[in-house]
Design a protein around this motif. Sequence first.
Motif, PDB file in Angstrom:
ATOM      1  N   MET A   1       0.850  -1.198   0.000  1.00 43.96           N
ATOM      2  CA  MET A   1       0.000   0.000   0.000  1.00 43.96           C
ATOM      3  C   MET A   1       0.883   1.244   0.000  1.00 43.96           C
ATOM      4  O   MET A   1       1.705   1.438   0.864  1.00 43.96           O
ATOM      5  N   VAL A   2       0.701   2.084  -0.944  1.00 43.69           N
ATOM      6  CA  VAL A   2       1.444   3.334  -0.993  1.00 43.69           C
ATOM      7  C   VAL A   2       0.507   4.481  -0.704  1.00 43.69           C
ATOM      8  O   VAL A   2      -0.640   4.495  -1.127  1.00 43.69           O
ATOM      9  N   GLN A   3       1.034   5.426  -0.037  1.00 45.21           N
ATOM     10  CA  GLN A   3       0.217   6.610   0.182  1.00 45.21           C
ATOM     11  C   GLN A   3       0.383   7.534  -0.996  1.00 45.21           C
ATOM     12  O   GLN A   3       1.416   7.552  -1.650  1.00 45.21           O
ATOM     13  N   ALA A 136       6.150   3.458  14.081  1.00 44.08           N
ATOM     14  CA  ALA A 136       4.955   3.967  13.422  1.00 44.08           C
ATOM     15  C   ALA A 136       4.458   3.021  12.336  1.00 44.08           C
ATOM     16  O   ALA A 136       5.242   2.399  11.639  1.00 44.08           O
ATOM     17  N   ASP A 137       3.167   2.900  12.217  1.00 43.74           N
ATOM     18  CA  ASP A 137       2.627   2.083  11.141  1.00 43.74           C
ATOM     19  C   ASP A 137       1.972   2.983  10.091  1.00 43.74           C
ATOM     20  O   ASP A 137       2.173   4.192  10.079  1.00 43.74           O
ATOM     21  N   ALA A 138       1.204   2.369   9.213  1.00 41.89           N
ATOM     22  CA  ALA A 138       0.687   3.109   8.065  1.00 41.89           C
ATOM     23  C   ALA A 138      -0.195   4.287   8.483  1.00 41.89           C
ATOM     24  O   ALA A 138      -0.281   5.292   7.763  1.00 41.89           O
ATOM     25  N   ALA A 141       1.427   7.601   8.332  1.00 40.65           N
ATOM     26  CA  ALA A 141       2.128   7.890   7.077  1.00 40.65           C
ATOM     27  C   ALA A 141       2.225   9.383   6.801  1.00 40.65           C
ATOM     28  O   ALA A 141       3.265   9.891   6.391  1.00 40.65           O
ATOM     29  N   ASP A 189      18.559   6.916   4.883  1.00 42.59           N
ATOM     30  CA  ASP A 189      18.401   5.568   5.429  1.00 42.59           C
ATOM     31  C   ASP A 189      19.519   5.241   6.399  1.00 42.59           C
ATOM     32  O   ASP A 189      19.288   4.713   7.484  1.00 42.59           O
TER      33      ASP A 189
ATOM     34  N   ALA B 194      14.388   0.178   4.154  1.00 44.58           N
ATOM     35  CA  ALA B 194      13.425  -0.174   3.119  1.00 44.58           C
ATOM     36  C   ALA B 194      12.393  -1.145   3.674  1.00 44.58           C
ATOM     37  O   ALA B 194      11.192  -1.032   3.404  1.00 44.58           O
ATOM     38  N   VAL B 196      11.473  -1.400   6.765  1.00 43.21           N
ATOM     39  CA  VAL B 196      10.578  -0.671   7.649  1.00 43.21           C
ATOM     40  C   VAL B 196       9.533   0.089   6.833  1.00 43.21           C
ATOM     41  O   VAL B 196       8.344   0.067   7.155  1.00 43.21           O
ATOM     42  N   THR B 200       5.593  -0.819   7.159  1.00 42.22           N
ATOM     43  CA  THR B 200       4.672   0.163   7.696  1.00 42.22           C
ATOM     44  C   THR B 200       3.789   0.747   6.605  1.00 42.22           C
ATOM     45  O   THR B 200       3.116   1.744   6.824  1.00 42.22           O
ATOM     46  N   GLY B 201       3.824   0.133   5.436  1.00 45.09           N
ATOM     47  CA  GLY B 201       2.903   0.541   4.393  1.00 45.09           C
ATOM     48  C   GLY B 201       3.267   1.848   3.725  1.00 45.09           C
ATOM     49  O   GLY B 201       2.433   2.482   3.100  1.00 45.09           O
ATOM     50  N   ARG B 202       4.519   2.255   3.852  1.00 44.75           N
ATOM     51  CA  ARG B 202       4.890   3.513   3.238  1.00 44.75           C
ATOM     52  C   ARG B 202       5.496   3.320   1.855  1.00 44.75           C
ATOM     53  O   ARG B 202       5.709   4.293   1.137  1.00 44.75           O
ATOM     54  N   THR B 204       5.793   0.237  -1.592  1.00 41.96           N
ATOM     55  CA  THR B 204       5.378  -1.072  -2.095  1.00 41.96           C
ATOM     56  C   THR B 204       6.575  -1.996  -2.195  1.00 41.96           C
ATOM     57  O   THR B 204       7.726  -1.568  -2.084  1.00 41.96           O
TER      58      THR B 204
END
Lengths: 222, 222
Positions: A1-3, A136-138, A141, A189, B194, B196, B200-202, B204
Motif C-alpha cells: 500500500m502506498v500513500q 509507526a505504522d501506516a 504515514a 536511510d 526499506a 521498515v 509500515t505501508g509507506r 510497495t
Amino acid sequence: MVQGHDPTLGVPVSTANSLTADELGSAAQRERRQRILDATYALAREGGFEAVQMRAVAEEAEVALGTLYRYFPSKIHLLVSALAREFERSEAAFREVEIPGETAAERVIWVMKGTTRGLQGDPKLTEALTRAFMFADASVAQEIHTVGMLLTSMLTRAMRPEGSPGDADPADLTDLTDEDVAIARVIGDVWLSALVAWVTGRSTAAQTGAHLETAVRLLLRD
Amino acid sequence: MVQGHDPTLGVPVSTANSLTADELGSAAQRERRQRILDATYALAREGGFEAVQMRAVAEEAEVALGTLYRYFPSKIHLLVSALAREFERSEAAFREVEIPGETAAERVIWVMKGTTRGLQGDPKLTEALTRAFMFADASVAQEIHTVGMLLTSMLTRAMRPEGSPGDADPADLTDLTDEDVAIARVIGDVWLSALVAWVTGRSTAAQTGAHLETAVRLLLRD
DNA sequence: GCCAGTATAGGAACACGTTCTAGTCGCGCG
DNA sequence: CGCGCGACTAGAACGTGTTCCTATACTGGC
C-alpha cells in the motif's frame, strides 16, 4: 500500500490523523495543541519514550485525556508530530546559514553532523522520537512523510552548490538528478539506521558519526 | 525498561538475556524453547506483531505465562530471537548454493532480493519481526548483534568472489577490506530502512526492491 | 526411596495505552 | 432568553505486556 504523494494539505485527510495547526479553528485550540506538544517535548527530554505517558502528557498540558486523544490519535502520532515540529525548526535554521564545504560530500557531512550533534545533546528526547518513528505504522504515514520530506530537503540542499535556485522552497527538487535524490534517500536511510543503533545503545556517538561519514564519502565521491 | 531479572537461575545469565539453546540443561527445556519459538512464529505469521500476545504464545506453546517469561524476558526478546532463528536458517541455506552473478553488485543484489522476496511472502511475519527489531532497546543488544552478524555475513560472502577462502566461517572477514565491510553495513542499513518503509505501508514491494537495487549500484560500481 | 531446591502451572495483580460514558461549558441561533 | 451542539473535563473501564504469588511437579544428591 502506498500513500498518495503530496496531497499538499487543505483536503480533509481520510482517517485518524493528528490535527495540524492549520486545521484548528480557534486560537485557544492552537494554543492547546502547542501546550500538548510542549509537554510531550519536556517529558521526552527528561525521561525518554517511556516517560511520555499519555496521562502525564495530559496532566502537564492541562487537558483531559480524551482531549489529548482528540488532538493526537495515539502516542506514536503524538511523538512523530513532536519530531516533525523539531525538524521544521531545524530545517528552517539550516535555511538561514551558509553551508560550508567545497564538495557536496563535505556539505552533506556538515549538515548531518550538525543535526546529529543536536540530537545527541538530548539523548532521551532523541530516543523517544526515534523509537516512535520506527514503530509507526501506516496510520502515521502523513506525519512520517512530512519528516521524510524535511530530511530529504536538508540533504539535497546541502548537495546543491551554495545559492543555487530552489533554495527557497524545500519541496523544489527540480534541478537535482534522479541520482541525487536517490543518494539523498540512501543517506537518510543510513542516518536513520545509525540513529537507531545509537539510541538503542548498540553504537557510540563517535561510531555513529564515523559510520555516517564513511557512507557519505562512499556515495558522494566527487 | 527491562531491568535485571531475579537471580535465582541456575545458569549465570549476564543480564536479562533470552535463554539460548545451549544454556538449557535438559532436553525437555530445549524442546520447550523450540515450542515457544514455533508458537511465536505461527502467531506472527497469521496476525503479525499484535497477534503475538504473550498469553496466546504461552497457551499455544503449552507453557505457563511465567515460564514463557523465564525463557524470554519480554515480547521483544521473544520476537527478535525468532528472527535470529529464521536468519540462521536463511544464512545456512545461502551457504549451500552458488551465488550467481559476475560482479559483486550483481551477487549482492541477488542475495538481497532473494531474502526480501522470502520476507515479503510472509508479510505479517515480517511485520512482526521488523517491528520488534526496530523497537528493541539496549537490553536486546545480544540478540540484535546475532542478527546483524548474520546479515553482514551474507552480504560480504556475496561480495567475495565465489569460492574464496573464509566461506566456511561466517565471522571470518579477513580477506575483505575495510571499505567492503563499510559498504556491507551501508547496504544493511538501506535494507533495514526499506523493510521498515514496506512493513509500515509507506512503500510497495516493487519500490523497496528498486530502492535497494539503486543503493547497491551506487555503492558497488565495479 | 527421600529430601532439598528448582522449574513449571495457574492465575491474580499491576501499569499504561486506549476507549467510553456522563456531565459541564461556551456559543451561535431562533 | 432558552436551545442545541460541539468541545472539554473527569474518571471509569478494558486489553495486553509484565510482575508476583502459591501450589505442584520434577531432578539430582544421599
